[in-house]
Design an enzyme around this catalytic site. Structure first.
Site, PDB file in Angstrom:
ATOM      1  N   LEU A 268       0.806  -1.217   0.000  1.00  0.00           N
ATOM      2  CA  LEU A 268       0.000   0.000   0.000  1.00  0.00           C
ATOM      3  C   LEU A 268       0.839   1.266   0.000  1.00  0.00           C
ATOM      4  CD1 LEU A 268      -2.691  -1.071   2.637  1.00  0.00           C
ATOM      5  CD2 LEU A 268      -2.904  -1.106   0.146  1.00  0.00           C
ATOM      6  N   GLU A 275       7.303  -0.381   5.404  1.00  0.00           N
ATOM      7  CA  GLU A 275       6.273  -0.500   4.376  1.00  0.00           C
ATOM      8  C   GLU A 275       4.923  -0.842   5.007  1.00  0.00           C
ATOM      9  OE1 GLU A 275       9.259  -2.366   0.952  1.00  0.00           O
ATOM     10  OE2 GLU A 275       7.868  -3.670   2.054  1.00  0.00           O
ATOM     11  N   ASP A 381       2.494  13.409  15.482  1.00  0.00           N
ATOM     12  CA  ASP A 381       2.611  13.409  14.018  1.00  0.00           C
ATOM     13  C   ASP A 381       1.225  13.431  13.382  1.00  0.00           C
ATOM     14  OD1 ASP A 381       3.817  13.439  11.564  1.00  0.00           O
ATOM     15  OD2 ASP A 381       4.313  11.308  11.537  1.00  0.00           O
TER      16      ASP A 381
END
Length: 533
Positions: A268, A275, A381
């Site tokens: 994805l 990843e 974040d």
């Protein structure tokens, strides 16, 4: 740590133990005729249960539990179908009846299937005790007003589609939400009515002209005649099945799973730490799998971060299911969100969303962050790339905050000081965090303001044309991004600029932000419709 889709509770209805049936087949949808059922439970049991004196099936399906064993003849009804995923779990179909044997686990109940005699664990938010309002198809639990409106406005539902929900402002009151028109082109309109309690919990009423011993009795009455409401009640609003609490009962505690149970099917994306893949657990359950680059962090630190995510349980936070840490690369296994990151969604399929959908998504994100705020967890974040998008309800996507593996539990001083040399996404980071490494809930609020800019601009990069050093310098000098085109002035003045206040303590709380957006369109109309005389 990246992650990829609360527990909304959906009531399903049952043929078990039903003493009265209301036929609404005359309001046939294009798909099928529907009959919904009203349990005719005793008044005393209903009221004591609503007061919380029963075993706690209110709200999001948590609570209660008590001392383990239960009376075998206490009967549950399945609200949704469930396929067993592991040894010890029990499969069932919607409407199946089960005897409750043990309720000591807050997420998984041990039951005996009434028809087959098999025993096993079932997810608690997939079942309800018979003859309580939670077993009614029309009961939605504690959901926001805007979510209730989306449910009754779903496509192909007729005029009179309705639900009853617990009011957020007053948990002792309920609200009846009704679809007032069936105009598919214009989306229909919605009316809300307060359902109040009689003194001493003797019943309920919408207008004092007529009172009812139970909510079931109220629904039966207004299904026959409108009597002052905008229309008769015709059809219980369908609701989405809740998120599973875990991959299985066994993985609730044993969430270190063998990696050979995972099949990585499609990549994805990539991130700073590794990843993200779409895959399946045991060939059955769709999951997202984040693979961590070797050497990113120690197993101990990794598990400490994952433990934070595992403990978080909210409809607008991505659910962590399991991890693999016996060898590198480490894996994080989470629920899968079908439409990927909010950033990419805004730039593609979401580019045509109107302001109502954008405001709704802003409310959902603030709701998830409010949960973290209440637990003194700082995300660090927060950005559109770290919010994930699921299915739509009446044209509005479900969104959930992800990538809070970076989250840290704040100590008493409410500040987390990042290590020297740590890298931050400068354009999303509050000045005090970017320059001094001091992260707080208020620095998350600053980032939320930047995320809102991304939402209102359909995925534009913040501070266009400016590099990171210039952003730091200009923000320190007082520069704030101008109001984006199409952004309502009220949102810019009362939210974005306040989120970007130089003084952290003057920034709003996520509780304030959530209620601002949740009530944004309510402020222009009466909150609740009065029944006509």
């Amino acid at each position: 740590m990246g992650c990829l889709f609360s527990k909304e509770r959906r009531s399903g209805g049952s043929d078990m133990g039903v003493s009265e049936r209301i036929d609404v087949s005359r309001f046939q949808t294009p798909q099928q005729q529907t009959v919904f059922h009203v349990n005719n439970g005793g008044n005393e049991g209903t009221i004591s249960q609503l007061n919380g004196t029963s075993d706690g099936m209110m709200g999001n399906g948590r609570g209660g539990g008590g001392g383990g064993g239960a009376q075998e003849r206490e009967t549950l009804v399945a609200l949704y179908p469930y396929d067993s995923r592991a040894d010890g779990d029990l499969s069932f179909q919607k409407g199946d009846a089960m005897y409750l044997l043990d309720h000591s686990n807050c997420d998984w109940w041990y039951v005996r299937h009434q028809r087959t005699g098999q025993t096993g664990y079932v997810p608690r938010n997939f079942v309800a005790k018979q003859q309580t309002i939670e077993s009614e198809e029309w009961y939605a639990g504690k959901i926001p007003r805007n979510r209730a409106e989306r449910l009754v406005l779903s496509s192909h539902l007729p005029k009179g589609t309705f639900l009853i929900r617990e009011r957020e402002a007053d948990t002792r009151e309920f609200a009846l939400t009704i679809r007032d028109t069936d105009d598919q082109r214009n989306g229909g309109t919605v009316k809300h009515y307060k359902i109040k309690r009689l003194d001493h919990d003797q019943g309920y009423f919408i207008t004092t002209r007529r009172t009812f011993r139970s909510l079931q009795e109220l629904v039966r009455y207004y299904s026959d005649v409108p009597d002052g409401l905008c229309c008769q009640l015709t059809f219980p609003a369908p609701r989405l099945a809740p998120t599973r609490p875990d991959l299985s009962h066994d993985t609730q505690q044993n969430w270190e799973i063998p990696r050979n149970q995972l099949h990585l099917k499609r990549k994805l994306g990539d991130g700073n730490f590794g990843e993200v893949w779409y895959g399946k657990w045991r060939g059955i359950v769709e999951v997202a799998i984040k693979t961590m680059k070797p050497g990113t962090m120690s197993p101990e630190a990794f598990l400490q971060e994952a433990q934070i995510m595992k403990q978080c349980d909210h409809p607008n936070l991505v659910k962590l299911y399991a991890v693999c840490t016996r060898e590198e690369p480490f894996y994080i296994i989470t629920e899968y969100m079908i439409n990927g990151s909010l950033l990419q969604y805004l730039r593609t399929d979401g580019s045509t969303l109107g302001i109502q959908a954008l405001v709704d998504m802003a409310a959902q994100i603030a709701n998830g962050m409010m949960y973290l705020e209440e637990r003194k967890l700082v995300h660090r974040d927060l950005a559109a790339r770290n919010v994930l998008v699921g299915d739509k309800i009446s044209g509005v996507p479900v969104v959930k905050v992800a990538d809070f593996g970076l989250a840290r539990k704040l100590m008493e001083e409410d500040i987390y000081e990042a290590r020297t040399g740590a890298k931050f996404p400068i354009k999303w980071t509050a000045p005090e965090a970017a320059t001094c490494g001091n992260f707080t809930v208020k620095s998350d609020v600053w980032s939320y303001g930047i995320l809102l800019y991304e939402i209102m601009t359909k995925g534009q990069v913040p501070y266009p044309g400016m590099h990171n050093r210039e952003v730091v310098e200009q923000v320190e000098l007082g520069y704030r991004m101008p109001m984006p085109r199409g952004c309502p002035e009220q949102i810019y003045e009362e939210v974005l600029l306040k989120c970007w206040d130089k003084t952290p303590d003057r920034r709003p709380t996520f509780d304030t932000l959530y209620h601002f957006f949740d009530d944004y369109f309510v402020s222009t109309q009466p909150n609740y419709a009065p029944p006509s005389a």
